[in-house]
Design an enzyme around this catalytic site. Structure first.
Site, short mmCIF file in Angstrom:
data_model
loop_
_atom_site.label_atom_id
_atom_site.label_comp_id
_atom_site.label_asym_id
_atom_site.label_seq_id
_atom_site.Cartn_x
_atom_site.Cartn_y
_atom_site.Cartn_z
N HIS A 1 1.04 -1.36 0.47
CA HIS A 1 -0.10 -0.23 -0.09
C HIS A 1 0.78 1.54 -0.45
O HIS A 1 0.80 1.92 -0.74
CB HIS A 1 -0.63 0.05 1.21
CG HIS A 1 -1.74 -0.96 1.14
ND1 HIS A 1 -2.09 -1.88 2.02
CD2 HIS A 1 -3.26 -1.18 0.22
CE1 HIS A 1 -3.10 -2.80 1.65
NE2 HIS A 1 -3.26 -2.38 0.74
N ASP B 1 -5.69 -7.23 -10.00
CA ASP B 1 -6.63 -9.03 -9.86
C ASP B 1 -6.51 -10.10 -10.36
O ASP B 1 -6.07 -11.53 -9.67
CB ASP B 1 -7.46 -9.18 -8.67
CG ASP B 1 -8.12 -8.13 -8.45
OD1 ASP B 1 -7.24 -8.63 -7.16
OD2 ASP B 1 -9.38 -7.61 -7.89
N GLU C 1 -11.18 -10.05 -14.25
CA GLU C 1 -9.79 -10.03 -13.55
C GLU C 1 -9.97 -11.25 -12.19
O GLU C 1 -9.28 -11.67 -11.77
CB GLU C 1 -10.27 -9.23 -12.28
CG GLU C 1 -11.42 -8.71 -11.79
CD GLU C 1 -12.17 -8.06 -10.98
OE1 GLU C 1 -10.72 -7.04 -10.74
OE2 GLU C 1 -13.33 -7.32 -11.08
N CYS D 1 -7.55 -1.07 -17.46
CA CYS D 1 -8.00 -0.76 -15.82
C CYS D 1 -6.76 -1.28 -14.98
O CYS D 1 -6.57 0.07 -14.45
CB CYS D 1 -9.40 0.19 -15.97
SG CYS D 1 -9.92 -1.63 -14.90
#
Length: 580
Positions: A195, A461, A437, A508
């Protein structure tokens, strides 16, 4: 004497500054007994520190950058919720009373107990939650010890900007330090998909992770050069090195100004292939960032922000107002993704209270929406009504099979009938598509295309599910490989299935934002990219210098290679082709 250190560069750019070492979780915790008469005051000291820590995180939540991924908000919300849990609040106070010990010692004991519990869990996902316990308790400890992140005392008017060197940093730490004007981040732990690394990229702060022993080898206030792209740190640079890297900084600034000139240019390759440049956004007001870089529309508009950090679910009218706002602010198509909660994004106080033993593979995204149909109906009604206002497309996340698409389509049809009876406007031909995904969706793309108006490849993902690894687990982040043959085969299959069905295919995920992959993606046939606004101009420049026909021929040759070394060498060569 100069010292070279190398690790993993996770955020591009060059910074020159002075070392400022900080501690995150490896704090020196004092242990002492407290007199009985002083126990109430000690408990009050702990509760005050807990309140201050909550306040810090709440303030950070309001300062999250517009282009930061949604995981950052979820990360901070998780830590806020943990600070309200009785396992911390009540238990630590009880330990202070029972053992007559200082607050730091009691908190340390409880943190060790909780992390031990997580370590013993069979589920690998839940075992990684121990890190959240460590981060939360360390934040409270730093407040108790008056060691919170602050660089103000080190910064005079003529002082060089600080380069933070730490064992590790949470997203909240990075936001707080960014507000204080740090030049770069260097951490001893972490990986490129953590993160914190993602946030550093969003903030455009040079950053290096995994530099073991950095705090031991570096001294406070010594001058260092950080190259966030190469992953190099030079301590004690001589005059020649300083001149070289200052020249690099000026060159990078010229490059950014040059990119700005491409804002109003169309992304057309040298052989005339038109490529759509779209942006990913999180909040209605973020569409301005997309317009500022000349994005032609929104390829991914996330709706989770409407549901998080609140007591009640958002109603139809509230959602309608948000969707209308973004449609009216964008000159081009807007693809809105339906609610994608679960895994590392939760409903927080407005949630159902249900949890999964493995959230990443559990009840989330379209699965949750088809189970909680009242929740889904409200969102779909708002989306349908908003479709009367502009060029709206609805995207369903984590679709795995045809039945999910059919159920969603059936529900949308029912709601259209309801709106007709109510005399409310909507687009009867509203495009509905699927995020690809999950490997199963990519493999079934030819069949799935019959029920979709478009596909969008969510590579973040798709890569982790294909390779059976958690992309934010530092222990195995080396397995995260966008160029793995299986991943590229799934991407190619999806693009080809879309072309055969006559539907558009966009991407994306993070892969679309990285210019190292632009040549390959063009060669695989991708003609619609959606990314963080900060990456639009750089990828556009790469596209405008590409010969797509030649890239398709080369990509086909590479995909046919069976020798692993030749395959990697060819991909590396291709990735460098458009990088300027």
């Amino acid at each position: 004497m100069s010292l070279w250190l190398s690790a993993i560069g996770v955020s591009r750019g060059v910074a020159i500054g002075a070392v400022h070492r900080v501690h995150a979780t490896d704090l020196d915790i004092p242990e002492y007994h407290v007199e009985a008469a002083s126990l109430p005051a000690e408990i009050e000291r702990f509760e005050s520190a807990l309140s201050d820590a909550r306040g810090q995180l709440a303030a950070v939540r309001e300062q999250i950058p517009a282009n930061a991924p949604p995981e950052i908000s979820a990360f901070i919300e998780t830590h806020l919720l943990m600070m309200q849990d009785s396992a911390l609040t009540d238990t630590v106070a009880a330990l202070i009373r029972e053992h007559r010990c200082n607050a730091e010692w009691a908190l340390k004991r409880q943190a060790e107990h909780l992390t031990a519990v997580f370590d013993e869990m069979d589920d690998s996902y839940l075992r990684t939650r121990r890190d959240d316990v460590m981060h939360v308790t360390a934040r409270i400890q730093r407040t108790l010890l008056n060691q919170e992140r602050s660089i103000e005392a080190h910064a005079g008017e003529d002082a060089p900007p600080p380069v933070i060197v730490a064992d590790e940093l949470t997203p909240a730490d990075i936001i707080l330090l960014h507000q204080q004007g740090v030049a770069a981040f260097v951490t001893e732990h972490g990986g490129p998909l953590s993160h914190s690394a993602i946030l550093a990229r969003s903030l455009r702060i040079p950053a290096i992770v995994g530099m073991h022993g950095a705090r031991r080898l570096l001294l406070d206030d010594e001058t260092v050069i950080v190259d966030g792209e190469a992953g190099h740190l030079l301590a004690g640079p001589d005059g020649a090195a300083l001149e070289f890297y200052r020249h690099r900084q000026k060159r990078d600034e010229r490059y950014r100004r040059m990119l700005g000139m491409l804002k109003n240019e169309t992304a057309v390759s040298t052989d005339g292939v038109r490529v759509a440049m779209l942006a990913n956004v999180e909040l209605p007001d973020d569409s301005k960032d997309a317009a500022d870089v000349g994005a032609e529309g929104i390829g991914l508009y996330r709706t989770e922000f409407l549901y998080m950090n609140r007591e009640e679910m958002p109603g139809e009218e509230e959602q309608l107002a948000a969707y209308r706002r973004v449609l009216r602010s964008v000159d081009g198509p807007v693809t809105i993704r339906t609610l994608d909660l679960g895994a590392d994004k939760t409903l927080g106080r407005a949630g159902t209270g249900k949890t999964s033993s493995n959230p990443a593979l559990g009840l989330r995204a379209i699965r949750l929406c088809l189970k909680e149909t009242d929740l889904f109906r409200t969102q779909l009604r708002a989306l349908l009504r908003a479709s009367a206002e502009g060029d709206l497309r609805v995207m369903l996340p984590m679709v795995t099979n045809i039945q999910e698409m059919r159920q969603a389509r059936h529900l949308i049809g029912e709601l259209m009938d309801d709106l007709r009876r109510e005399g409310l406007d909507f687009d009867a031909r509203l495009p509905v598509g699927a995020m690809i995904e999950v490997p199963a969706a990519a493999l079934a793309a030819p069949q799935l295309a019959r029920y979709c108006d478009f596909f969008s490849l969510g590579t973040n993902d798709l890569i982790q599910y294909t390779l059976a690894m958690d992309r934010v687990d530092d222990e195995i982040n080396y397995l995260y490989d966008p160029l793995h043959p299986a991943v590229l085969q799934l991407i190619r299959m999806t693009i080809e299935a879309g072309a055969a069905a006559g539907i558009s295919v966009s991407m994306c995920g993070e892969m679309a934002s990285d210019k190292r992959y632009t040549a390959l993606l063009l060669g695989l046939g991708l003609t619609e990219f959606s990314m963080h606004p900060a990456s639009v101009l750089e990828v556009k420049r790469a596209i405008m210098g590409a010969d797509v026909g030649a890239l398709k021929t080369r990509a086909a040759e590479i995909m046919a290679l069976t020798d692993a070394h030749a395959y990697r060498d060819a991909l590396d060569s291709l990735s460098q082709q458009l990088i300027g």
